[in-house]
Design an enzyme around this catalytic site. Sequence first.
Site, PDB file in Angstrom:
ATOM      1  N   MET A 259      23.384  51.981  94.634  1.00  0.00           N
ATOM      2  CA  MET A 259      23.114  50.615  95.116  1.00  0.00           C
ATOM      3  C   MET A 259      23.920  50.394  96.390  1.00  0.00           C
ATOM      4  SD  MET A 259      23.278  48.476  91.582  1.00  0.00           S
ATOM      5  CE  MET A 259      22.573  49.108  90.052  1.00  0.00           C
TER       6      MET A 259
ATOM      7  N   SER B 145      22.202  56.056  81.840  1.00  0.00           N
ATOM      8  CA  SER B 145      22.638  55.591  83.159  1.00  0.00           C
ATOM      9  C   SER B 145      24.152  55.454  83.175  1.00  0.00           C
ATOM     10  CB  SER B 145      21.997  54.240  83.479  1.00  0.00           C
ATOM     11  OG  SER B 145      22.642  53.676  84.592  1.00  0.00           O
TER      12      SER B 145
ATOM     13  N   HIS C 207      18.509  57.467  91.314  1.00  0.00           N
ATOM     14  CA  HIS C 207      17.709  56.258  91.544  1.00  0.00           C
ATOM     15  C   HIS C 207      18.303  55.515  92.741  1.00  0.00           C
ATOM     16  CE1 HIS C 207      16.377  52.091  89.731  1.00  0.00           C
ATOM     17  NE2 HIS C 207      15.756  52.364  90.863  1.00  0.00           N
TER      18      HIS C 207
ATOM     19  N   ASP D 274      22.636  55.752  89.473  1.00  0.00           N
ATOM     20  CA  ASP D 274      22.152  54.564  90.192  1.00  0.00           C
ATOM     21  C   ASP D 274      22.916  54.355  91.492  1.00  0.00           C
ATOM     22  OD1 ASP D 274      20.125  53.346  88.492  1.00  0.00           O
ATOM     23  OD2 ASP D 274      21.735  52.971  87.059  1.00  0.00           O
TER      24      ASP D 274
END
Length: 225
Positions: free
Chosen positions: A37, A10, A66, A35
């Site tokens: 967010m 990651s 993700h 990732d």
Amino acid sequence: MNRDVRIAPSILAADQLRLAEQLEAIRTADYVHFDVMDGVFVPNLTFGPGLLSQIKEFTDVPVDVHLMISEPDRRFAAYLDAGADILTFHYEAQLHAHRTIYAIKDRGAKAAIAINPGTPVSVLDSLIDDVDMVLIMSVNPGFGGQSFIPKTYDKLQQLKRMCVKHDAHPLVEVDGGVTADNAGRIVTAGAQVLVAGSSVFKAPDPARAIADLRCAATHTVESEA
Ligand code: DX5
Ligand code: ZN
């Protein structure tokens, strides 16, 4: 025994000011874990589709995106346009999961669904035949460097039983607190894809850390098989 363990470092844990160098250091990985967010679904902000496009131009390693964002059905297309190879959204963020899965697949990417530590595996029962991958979160999403939640092992076993019942074969990914110490037990419980942020990028040699994770996963599985 499952030898097909895949390691997905990651880049949340990478040194962002040296990202190109850090991507070079993980070229033996199976995926780059990216990732996203939004500061709403989780209390943190990270990357968007612009950086994803640049990463896709830079590396041949497939990118596992993700999405930790609210309303992913309204916003996922930009990540497919940017080249996501696997696109994961959260069950908790989505009213129309089935529709989103097929919208992703129709664009030629792999579709995956994630569940938080507080969400039971049972919610996946009517989706397990449709997804390419399930992501079982082993920490509460939002931050790297947290400790693995042990309840995840039970959830992996439950998921394995669900897959047998349905004769379904999605990849199973675990994300959060994965280290060389717990990788073997996670794989034995049913995971094939291990996301690893801190344990790869905070190590002195990320390539060595990937090799160590692979070795730890495979050897423990062999000894327990
Ligand atoms: C957490 C992210 C993870 C995180 C994992 O919300 O989804 O991918 O980067 O980091 P570590 O491996 O440090 O727990
Ligand atoms: Zn993640």
